[in-house]
Design a protein around this motif. Structure first.
Motif, PDB file in Angstrom:
ATOM      1  N   SER A 141       1.231   4.055  -2.973  1.00 51.41           N
ATOM      2  CA  SER A 141       0.590   5.388  -2.791  1.00 51.41           C
ATOM      3  C   SER A 141       1.710   6.434  -3.030  1.00 51.41           C
ATOM      4  N   ASN A 142       2.852   6.148  -3.212  1.00 51.85           N
ATOM      5  CA  ASN A 142       3.875   7.045  -3.064  1.00 51.85           C
ATOM      6  C   ASN A 142       4.927   7.002  -4.326  1.00 51.85           C
ATOM      7  N   SER A 146       0.891  -1.119  -0.008  1.00 55.87           N
ATOM      8  CA  SER A 146      -0.082  -0.130   0.172  1.00 55.87           C
ATOM      9  C   SER A 146       0.829   1.209  -0.079  1.00 55.87           C
TER      10      SER A 146
END
Length: 429
Positions: A390-391, A386
């Motif tokens: 996300s980044n 995750s």
């Protein structure tokens, strides 16, 4: 019928002291006054090497200021320097008007524009530090009661009240500094979380009113479709905002970075404010990349750039990668834009193509040490998947019997931290 209060009429005044930037600082002083809601009705200059000790101006120039103030109905005289308490008292007696020095004017503007708890606290500290040496026994109620034959005996009472006032102010400053420390602790926790998420950071810096907030809002509109609630305040005035705003930008390549809009700089910024606002400017101090926004349409822009360089040095921000953005090219006749020259960009923050070029420059600068890496993440460590999704830019994703196989563009530091998940038999160059 609503009655609109008329702005206070003021004169701006100054002594050249043979400084090369005197014209620029006088123009800036008038802009600061207008930013404080005042009406500048006149200007008086004196071309001497140093101010007079007791009155700042010479007596002939004081008579000239007094005559012009009477003619223009000016109720306040603003002086382009920081005055001593005795100079302020003497000038007020001689001129019969309120005297405000440059520092007090800037402090008033900062107090009016501060909105967050941190900014308000920092401004109050600076105001109290400014007031402390300007306390005077004659300003105290106890001291004003002395008179007649009791003058000598009561003088000590006034002095005692003065010391009491000083202690109260010092105690208040100490308390406010503790409040700032607590705020900084909270910010450090937030920054630690950002670092764990490996988001690179970019800080907009530069002279006040150069277009930092307009640049940020333009990038948000272009790349983040999240509504106007994400926009930051912008207005054509000095110090439109004092509060550092941080927003996440998502580029078309799916790469992410945090963009912060910091408080603007101004020449001869009061030392107390430089000290007080180090916390506010911490976003710039820890940024991976700085973008210095310059008002290219203002003929004084070289002085503004010098102010920015000096202020960054004063707050300990040196040797940071930087893009210099010469903004407001649309307001400068016969100026082609967007145009890149090395790490410099001539652009307009209101032009979509300019913002796209700026974003490309940011991306090239920020992601130079990013590499394609393949990870095999066990299903039990789903939070890592995750976080990476996300980044970072995900190139491919596949579910296998062993876990989630991800090919991602990540920083070397991230790859090193997650080394145990790296698939070594893949060609990730």
């Amino acid at each position: 019928m609503e009655i609109t209060e008329k702005p206070e009429k003021v004169l701006v005044t100054g002594i050249s002291m043979h400084k090369d930037d005197f014209n620029y600082t006088m123009h800036e002083l008038a802009e600061l006054a207008r930013g404080n809601g005042m009406e500048v009705v006149g200007e008086v200059r004196q071309n001497i090497e140093k101010p007079y000790l007791g009155t700042y101006f010479g007596h002939g120039k004081i008579r000239e200021i007094k005559a012009l103030a009477a003619e223009k109905d000016a109720t306040t005289i603003i002086v382009n320097n920081e005055l001593t308490p005795s100079q302020i008292n003497n000038l007020e007696k001689l001129l019969g008007t309120h005297i405000m020095d440059r520092t007090e004017l800037i402090l008033q503007i900062f107090a009016m524009r501060a909105h967050t708890k941190q900014a308000k606290t920092q401004v109050e500290i600076a105001q109290l530090q400014y007031q402390l040496p300007r306390l005077h026994p004659s300003a105290n109620t106890l001291d004003q009661q002395r008179g007649g034959t009791g003058g000598v005996s009561n003088r000590g009472t006034g002095e005692t009240q003065l010391e009491l006032d000083r202690r109260v102010i010092k105690k208040r400053i100490s308390h406010l500094r503790q409040v700032i420390k607590e705020t900084e602790k909270e910010q450090q926790i937030q920054k630690a979380q950002r670092k764990r998420h490996a988001l690179p950071t970019v800080a907009l810096v530069g002279y006040t009113n150069a277009g930092k907030s307009t640049t940020m809002n333009g990038l948000l509109r272009l790349f983040n479709q999240e509504g106007d609630h994400k926009q930051v305040f912008e207005k054509n005035m000095l110090f439109a905002t004092l509060d550092t705003s941080v927003r996440e930008i998502t580029l078309p390549s799916h790469r992410h970075f945090l963009l912060s809009d910091t408080v603007g700089f101004v020449s001869n910024l009061p030392h107390n404010l430089v000290e007080s606002f180090k916390a506010t400017l911490a976003e710039a101090a820890e940024a991976d990349l700085l973008i210095q926004v310059v008002d290219y349409a203002d003929p004084n822009y070289p002085d503004m750039m010098a102010t920015t360089a000096k202020t960054l040095e004063e707050i300990g921000i040196t040797q940071r990668p930087m893009i210099i953005g010469f903004n407001k090219a649309d307001l400068k006749p016969n100026t082609p834009y967007p145009e890149i020259n090395g790490d410099e960009l001539i652009y307009s923050a209101r032009d979509e193509q300019s913002l796209k070029v700026l974003a490309q420059m940011i991306e090239r600068k920020l992601f130079t040490d990013y590499h394609k890496v393949t990870f095999m993440i066990p299903f039990t460590d789903g939070q890592i998947v995750s976080r990476l999704e996300s980044n970072n830019h995900i190139i491919s994703k596949e579910y296998t019997n062993e876990g989630t196989k991800l090919t991602v563009e990540v920083k070397e530091a991230t790859a090193a931290r997650l080394q145990k998940y790296v698939v070594t038999d893949e060609n990730n160059n």
